[in-house]
Design a protein around this motif. Structure first.
Motif, PDB file in Angstrom:
ATOM      1  N   ASP A  82       0.892  -1.219   0.062  1.00  0.00           N
ATOM      2  CA  ASP A  82       0.036  -0.213   0.224  1.00  0.00           C
ATOM      3  C   ASP A  82       0.857   1.285   0.087  1.00  0.00           C
ATOM      4  O   ASP A  82       1.679   1.429   0.829  1.00  0.00           O
ATOM      5  N   ALA A  84       0.522   4.318   0.548  1.00  0.00           N
ATOM      6  CA  ALA A  84       0.427   5.377   1.934  1.00  0.00           C
ATOM      7  C   ALA A  84       0.691   4.531   3.000  1.00  0.00           C
ATOM      8  O   ALA A  84       1.543   5.230   3.893  1.00  0.00           O
ATOM      9  N   ARG A  85       0.584   3.379   3.285  1.00  0.00           N
ATOM     10  CA  ARG A  85       0.948   2.403   4.467  1.00  0.00           C
ATOM     11  C   ARG A  85       2.667   2.373   4.557  1.00  0.00           C
ATOM     12  O   ARG A  85       3.125   2.474   5.488  1.00  0.00           O
ATOM     13  N   ARG A  87       4.745   4.644   3.758  1.00  0.00           N
ATOM     14  CA  ARG A  87       5.418   5.852   4.210  1.00  0.00           C
ATOM     15  C   ARG A  87       5.411   5.721   5.574  1.00  0.00           C
ATOM     16  O   ARG A  87       6.317   6.240   6.175  1.00  0.00           O
ATOM     17  N   LYS A  88       4.093   5.440   6.357  1.00  0.00           N
ATOM     18  CA  LYS A  88       4.050   5.369   7.860  1.00  0.00           C
ATOM     19  C   LYS A  88       5.019   4.073   8.228  1.00  0.00           C
ATOM     20  O   LYS A  88       5.636   4.244   9.329  1.00  0.00           O
ATOM     21  N   ARG A 202       2.195  12.978  -3.163  1.00  0.00           N
ATOM     22  CA  ARG A 202       1.265  12.067  -2.437  1.00  0.00           C
ATOM     23  C   ARG A 202       0.565  11.012  -3.231  1.00  0.00           C
ATOM     24  O   ARG A 202       0.355  11.232  -4.543  1.00  0.00           O
ATOM     25  N   ALA A 205      -5.417   8.757  -4.059  1.00  0.00           N
ATOM     26  CA  ALA A 205      -6.400   8.196  -3.298  1.00  0.00           C
ATOM     27  C   ALA A 205      -7.147   7.102  -3.873  1.00  0.00           C
ATOM     28  O   ALA A 205      -7.630   6.991  -5.083  1.00  0.00           O
ATOM     29  N   LYS A 208      -7.897   1.238   0.424  1.00  0.00           N
ATOM     30  CA  LYS A 208      -6.666   0.681   1.304  1.00  0.00           C
ATOM     31  C   LYS A 208      -6.322  -0.880   0.786  1.00  0.00           C
ATOM     32  O   LYS A 208      -7.289  -1.650   0.571  1.00  0.00           O
TER      33      LYS A 208
END
Length: 412
Positions: A82, A84-85, A87-88, A202, A205, A208
């Motif tokens: 993922d 977005a995930r 990055r975290k 980024r 969207a 997930k």
């Protein structure tokens, strides 16, 4: 009217790939390696001298930590699918590794050191696929080689600078303070990753991505054939500490144990310098050669290892002779790591990049464990010559596999 000269092709080429994001990831690799090399270099002293632990405790702690790091890399790959995930996971992995690694300075019992070390290495394993997938997100495919070469160069620079900084800190403040202060470069590495993320677009969207282990889709086609050859290489890719041991054993009769160890560590420094110097040129060559570039550069690195291990089968004691296999192995690892990462980035489906990098890291971990274990057994029960002959054979097998993979990859 004066006009500024037009930018050269080289300048334009750099502007396309050496972006703030790439520089941020490279800086994170450098700072993180400095941060974790300090407690790694000082862990034996902390355990044996400060806490009075037997030497066996170090082996058990390092073995468990390496095993957990390998497992975490596989799990980290699933998390990193993922955008977005990932990055975290990257930011959290760098910060957690820094804090837990430095926290071993305050340990008052062996079990506390083991727990903190294992947890730090687990966090370190989780972040690796996320970082590699993040780098693939921010550079064009034609520049993968240079981008991963730059990241590997910075990582290898950290491996050179970290132990030197550890020596200075120990002389100034002592072992425990030196380990505690390793949190500073580690947290700076987390900050560098945050900077890199802020300098990149980024992700779009979307829903997930579910957490799901997907092995078969990752290993389909060219990537599967590449992974088979990589596995053959890693099964013959021993820890560099065994190269140091080989040089120390050969030099000790003539120079004495202490001087032999010092010379061997100097040769290991040359190994790291060679890896640092080779990384970016290897990546540049990979990009220039097109579709087959990463596989061909990987094959060249494996060939360097084959010659290096072959030279280690000789009982030569001349320092100049021993420098040759160390330099070959260093240049080889610089080329191999760069090419492995750029090949996976190019061949993996975009939505499975995290899992592909996690698979690569798992193959690397398990292969290195098998290589060092079997080579160590052969070394002890037969001879060092037999151990390096065994390793050379695996390099030849890997090279053959890569040449086959290269021939298939050339087909449209």
């Amino acid at each position: 009217m004066n006009h500024a000269p037009p930018p050269s092709d080289t300048t334009l080429d750099q502007e396309k790939w050496l972006t703030p994001g790439v520089k941020g990831i490279g800086s994170a690799s450098f700072l993180a390696d400095v941060g974790h090399e300090i407690p790694t270099a000082l862990l034996p002293s902390l355990l044996t001298s400060t806490l009075g632990a037997p030497a066996a405790a170090l082996g058990v702690i390092e073995g468990i930590s390496d095993a957990l790091a390998g497992a975490a890399r596989f799990g980290g790959g699933v998390l990193a699918d993922d955008p977005a995930r990932r990055r975290k996971v990257a930011v959290g992995g760098y910060a957690t590794t820094a804090v837990l690694g430095a926290a071993t300075a305050g340990a008052s019992a062996i079990w506390q050191v083991g727990l903190l070390r294992a947890a730090a290495w687990t966090a370190r394993g989780l972040r690796v696929p996320a970082r590699n997938a993040l780098l693939a997100d921010i550079v064009p495919p034609k520049a993968y080689g240079r981008a991963y070469g730059f990241e590997r160069m910075m990582d290898n620079l950290g491996a050179i600078f970290g132990p030197l900084l550890a020596l200075g800190l120990v002389a100034w403040l002592g072992v425990q303070w030196a380990i505690g202060l390793s949190v500073i470069p580690g947290l700076l590495a987390a900050g560098a990753i945050v900077y890199a993320i802020r300098k990149t677009p980024r992700p779009a969207a979307r829903d997930k991505v579910p957490l799901k282990i997907r092995i078969k889709p990752v290993l389909a086609g060219d990537l599967g054939r590449l992974m088979a050859a990589v596995a053959a290489f890693e099964v013959g890719n021993i820890a560099a500490t065994l190269l140091i041991l080989r040089a120390s054993d050969l030099l000790a009769p003539e120079h004495g144990a202490k001087t032999a160890t010092t010379i061997a560590l100097g040769l290991y420094t040359a190994y790291n310098v060679a890896a640092t110097v080779a990384s970016v040129p290897a990546g540049r060559l990979s990009d220039r050669l097109g579709r087959r570039g990463p596989i061909l550069v990987l094959a060249a690195g494996v060939a360097a290892f084959a010659v290096s291990y072959g030279l280690f089968t000789f009982d030569a004691t001349a320092i100049a002779f021993l420098a040759i296999p160390f330099l070959l192995a260093g240049a080889g690892i610089g080329a191999v790591e760069t090419a492995q990462h750029s090949a996976v980035a190019a061949l993996a489906p975009k939505d499975l990049r995290g899992s592909a990098f996690g698979m690569l890291a798992t193959v690397q971990s398990l292969g290195n464990l098998a290589a060092s274990t079997i080579a160590g057994i052969l070394w002890t029960t037969v001879s060092p010559t037999a151990a390096f002959a065994y390793l050379t054979a695996w390099m030849v097998i890997a090279l053959a596999g890569l040449l086959i993979a290269s021939r298939r990859a050339s087909r449209p």
